[in-house]
Structures are given as structure tokens and as C-alpha cells.
Design a protein around this motif. Structure first.
Motif, PDB file in Angstrom:
ATOM      1  N   HIS A 157      -8.016  10.402   3.870  1.00 28.82           N
ATOM      2  CA  HIS A 157      -7.720  11.349   2.720  1.00 28.82           C
ATOM      3  C   HIS A 157      -5.889  10.485   1.745  1.00 28.82           C
ATOM      4  N   PHE A 158      -5.148  10.108   2.615  1.00 25.98           N
ATOM      5  CA  PHE A 158      -4.055   9.974   1.731  1.00 25.98           C
ATOM      6  C   PHE A 158      -3.860   8.731   0.790  1.00 25.98           C
ATOM      7  N   SER A 159      -2.799   8.334  -0.186  1.00 27.21           N
ATOM      8  CA  SER A 159      -2.875   7.044  -1.259  1.00 27.21           C
ATOM      9  C   SER A 159      -1.675   7.527  -1.467  1.00 27.21           C
ATOM     10  N   MET A 160      -1.153   6.172  -2.316  1.00 22.38           N
ATOM     11  CA  MET A 160      -0.038   5.840  -2.121  1.00 22.38           C
ATOM     12  C   MET A 160       0.062   4.814  -3.926  1.00 22.38           C
ATOM     13  N   LYS A 161       0.182   5.430  -4.848  1.00 24.76           N
ATOM     14  CA  LYS A 161       0.073   4.384  -5.899  1.00 24.76           C
ATOM     15  C   LYS A 161       1.015   3.883  -7.594  1.00 24.76           C
ATOM     16  N   ILE A 162       1.537   2.838  -7.282  1.00 27.08           N
ATOM     17  CA  ILE A 162       2.848   2.988  -8.753  1.00 27.08           C
ATOM     18  C   ILE A 162       2.475   2.595  -9.912  1.00 27.08           C
ATOM     19  N   TYR A 163       2.617   3.109 -10.451  1.00 23.13           N
ATOM     20  CA  TYR A 163       2.472   3.671 -12.329  1.00 23.13           C
ATOM     21  C   TYR A 163       3.483   3.146 -12.671  1.00 23.13           C
ATOM     22  N   ASP A 164       3.316   2.336 -13.749  1.00 20.63           N
ATOM     23  CA  ASP A 164       4.171   1.841 -14.525  1.00 20.63           C
ATOM     24  C   ASP A 164       4.026   2.306 -15.940  1.00 20.63           C
ATOM     25  N   SER A 168       4.848  -2.515  -4.284  1.00 18.84           N
ATOM     26  CA  SER A 168       3.230  -2.712  -4.320  1.00 18.84           C
ATOM     27  C   SER A 168       2.708  -3.409  -3.073  1.00 18.84           C
ATOM     28  N   ASP A 169       2.869  -3.745  -1.909  1.00 19.21           N
ATOM     29  CA  ASP A 169       1.979  -4.124  -0.642  1.00 19.21           C
ATOM     30  C   ASP A 169       2.136  -2.840   0.174  1.00 19.21           C
ATOM     31  N   PHE A 170       2.708  -1.718  -0.410  1.00 17.29           N
ATOM     32  CA  PHE A 170       2.397  -0.447   0.518  1.00 17.29           C
ATOM     33  C   PHE A 170       1.767   0.689   0.028  1.00 17.29           C
ATOM     34  N   GLU A 171       1.032   0.493  -1.084  1.00 19.51           N
ATOM     35  CA  GLU A 171       0.201   1.233  -1.610  1.00 19.51           C
ATOM     36  C   GLU A 171      -1.146   0.946  -1.062  1.00 19.51           C
ATOM     37  N   GLY A 172      -1.829   2.980  -1.560  1.00 20.49           N
ATOM     38  CA  GLY A 172      -2.679   2.503  -0.702  1.00 20.49           C
ATOM     39  C   GLY A 172      -2.096   3.487   0.498  1.00 20.49           C
ATOM     40  N   ASN A 173      -2.612   3.491   1.522  1.00 18.28           N
ATOM     41  CA  ASN A 173      -2.496   4.489   2.223  1.00 18.28           C
ATOM     42  C   ASN A 173      -1.746   3.341   3.927  1.00 18.28           C
ATOM     43  N   ILE A 174      -0.687   2.258   2.963  1.00 19.60           N
ATOM     44  CA  ILE A 174      -0.041   1.148   4.151  1.00 19.60           C
ATOM     45  C   ILE A 174       1.427   2.069   4.105  1.00 19.60           C
ATOM     46  N   LEU A 175       1.546   3.029   3.585  1.00 17.90           N
ATOM     47  CA  LEU A 175       2.925   3.253   3.923  1.00 17.90           C
ATOM     48  C   LEU A 175       2.903   3.709   5.206  1.00 17.90           C
ATOM     49  N   LEU A 176       1.467   4.765   5.547  1.00 15.61           N
ATOM     50  CA  LEU A 176       1.460   5.419   6.564  1.00 15.61           C
ATOM     51  C   LEU A 176       1.955   4.044   7.491  1.00 15.61           C
ATOM     52  N   ASP A 177       1.412   3.338   7.729  1.00 14.06           N
ATOM     53  CA  ASP A 177       1.705   2.973   8.745  1.00 14.06           C
ATOM     54  C   ASP A 177       3.503   1.875   8.869  1.00 14.06           C
ATOM     55  N   LEU A 178       3.641   2.458   7.850  1.00 17.48           N
ATOM     56  CA  LEU A 178       5.728   1.971   8.115  1.00 17.48           C
ATOM     57  C   LEU A 178       6.392   2.859   8.645  1.00 17.48           C
ATOM     58  N   MET A 179       5.827   4.117   8.522  1.00 14.70           N
ATOM     59  CA  MET A 179       5.874   5.245   8.565  1.00 14.70           C
ATOM     60  C   MET A 179       5.727   6.376   9.919  1.00 14.70           C
ATOM     61  N   PHE A 180       4.894   5.610  10.484  1.00 15.61           N
ATOM     62  CA  PHE A 180       4.375   6.697  11.951  1.00 15.61           C
ATOM     63  C   PHE A 180       4.730   5.700  12.631  1.00 15.61           C
ATOM     64  N   ASP A 181       4.563   5.795  14.439  1.00 15.69           N
ATOM     65  CA  ASP A 181       4.601   5.197  15.419  1.00 15.69           C
ATOM     66  C   ASP A 181       2.976   4.856  16.301  1.00 15.69           C
ATOM     67  N   ASP A 182       2.835   3.842  16.775  1.00 18.36           N
ATOM     68  CA  ASP A 182       1.248   3.724  16.888  1.00 18.36           C
ATOM     69  C   ASP A 182       0.807   4.820  17.809  1.00 18.36           C
ATOM     70  N   LYS A 183       1.722   6.045  19.129  1.00 18.08           N
ATOM     71  CA  LYS A 183       1.041   6.610  19.918  1.00 18.08           C
ATOM     72  C   LYS A 183       0.645   8.160  18.198  1.00 18.08           C
ATOM     73  N   SER A 184       1.289   8.018  17.419  1.00 15.86           N
ATOM     74  CA  SER A 184       1.073   9.095  16.180  1.00 15.86           C
ATOM     75  C   SER A 184      -0.741   9.106  15.391  1.00 15.86           C
ATOM     76  N   LYS A 185      -0.158   6.913  15.457  1.00 11.40           N
ATOM     77  CA  LYS A 185      -1.430   6.539  14.517  1.00 11.40           C
ATOM     78  C   LYS A 185      -2.499   7.070  15.514  1.00 11.40           C
ATOM     79  N   GLU A 186      -2.183   7.152  16.819  1.00 11.04           N
ATOM     80  CA  GLU A 186      -3.786   7.160  17.362  1.00 11.04           C
ATOM     81  C   GLU A 186      -4.281   8.651  17.196  1.00 11.04           C
ATOM     82  N   SER A 187      -3.519   9.830  17.176  1.00 10.83           N
ATOM     83  CA  SER A 187      -3.734  10.605  17.566  1.00 10.83           C
ATOM     84  C   SER A 187      -4.915  11.047  15.845  1.00 10.83           C
TER      85      SER A 187
END
Length: 193
Positions: free
Chosen positions: A69-76, A41-60
Motif C-alpha cells: 500500500h506504499f507508493s512514491m511518485k515523482i512529479y515534474d 525514478s528507479d525507486f518509484e512505486g514501492n521500490i524505495l522500501l527495498d533500499l531502506m529496509f533490511d531482509d529481516k524487516s522485509k520478512e515481517s
């Protein structure tokens, strides 16, 4: 600058290539070999992107727009959870509209190691030229390297995320959870509203 002098590599990969690699390789790879990332749940919203991309990509420039415009939500849901990913709108095929990764409760109840959760299905809703399709990204287990390929199951009239979620739940044998609070259209669907 001389003919043979070194040039700085300033060429940025185009947005479509970056997006395609993320949606068709990185995320299916996470569902296959690191599904815990998709159910934290800590990666919901667009936080997952921070984990999956390196700093160089994040600057693009493409990433900055994508992250907005990306989002992740976990549904029970009854019988487990579904991680639901929404992607930015795209004009170019075959970018995904959304994806869903299910996780059955019996797997989390009996797991001894994260590897017990490996090979989660990665379902998607995409536009193929002028048609909307529901499919799944599969991995070729016989191949030495990770080789993902799409399998298309159903054509739909429009990119309806509720219809997609309903299809995923039926396919996976999961049921709606009436205890969810209405927050968005998926939650409303799961609450039978």
C-alpha cells in the motif's frame, strides 16, 4: 527449557512502531542526508522500501502489508520536482497519510555534489487523534545526533491529497505543469482539471 537457558529472540516489533520509525525518522533522514533516493525514478512505486529496509524487516508481516500500500511518485512541476509518498491507511495516530519532498530546479542546476541537495523539506499530512494536520518534519541541527521533530502548520477538514499538494506547492513557490499526462488525482490537479 532451563531457567537460565538462552531463548531465541522471536519478538517482532509491533507494526505501529516500525511504521512510525520509517515515516518519522527514516524518510525525513533521507530527505535531509540522501535526497537523491527520493528523486530517482528507479525507486518509484514501492521500490524505495527495498533500499531502506533490511531482509529481516522485509520478512515481517507488517512490512508485507505496508509494501503493498506504499507508493512514491515523482512529479515534474514548473520550477522543480516533488516526490510524493502515499502511505497505507492507518487507524493509529500519528501515522502519515502522505508526504511530499520538493526539489527546486535551481538547486539541481547549480549542484556540484549530492550534499548541495541536503536538507530538503519533508512535508506531511497526518491524523492527530481526530484532526487532520499539515506539517513538516524539522531536524535539530544543534543536536549531535539526528533529532527530528514535527512542526504543524495547518488543520484541514479531511485527508485531501490534492489540497495538501497545493499547499506544498504554494509554500515552495512551485507551479503546476500543464504538460503532465493524467494518471492520477495529483496529475489531474497539476493539469488544472
Amino acid at each position: 527449557m532451563g531457567l537460565f537457558s538462552k531463548r531465541k529472540n522471536t519478538v517482532e516489533r509491533d507494526a505501529h512502531s516500525e511504521r512510525y520509525e520509517f515515516e518519522h525518522y527514516m524518510l525525513p533522514s533521507a530527505a535531509t542526508f540522501a535526497p537523491i533516493q527520493l528523486f530517482t525514478s528507479d525507486f518509484e512505486g514501492n521500490i524505495l522500501l527495498d533500499l531502506m529496509f533490511d531482509d529481516k524487516s522485509k520478512e515481517s508481516s507488517w512490512f508485507k502489508h505496508y509494501a503493498e500500500h506504499f507508493s512514491m511518485k515523482i512529479y515534474d512541476v514548473v520550477g522543480g520536482q516533488i516526490s510524493f509518498l502515499r502511505f497505507p491507511e492507518s487507524e493509529v495516530s500519528p501515522s502519515l497519510v502522505c508526504a511530499a519532498v520538493p526539489l527546486h530546479k535551481h538547486l539541481t542546476d547549480t549542484m556540484k555534489d549530492e550534499s548541495d541537495l541536503y536538507y530538503r523539506p519533508y512535508y506531511f499530512l497526518t491524523k492527530l487523534i481526530d484532526k487532520w494536520c499539515i506539517g513538516e518534519m524539522k531536524i535539530d541541527k544543534e543536536c549531535r545526533e539526528e533529532f527530528f521533530y514535527p512542526v504543524y502548520y495547518k488543520m484541514v477538514d479531511s485527508p485531501d491529497m490534492v489540497e495538501f499538494m497545493q499547499w506544498v506547492m504554494e509554500r515552495e513557490g512551485l507551479s503546476k505543469n500543464a504538460d503532465l499526462l493524467p494518471e492520477d488525482t495529483i496529475t489531474e490537479f497539476l493539469n488544472n482539471k
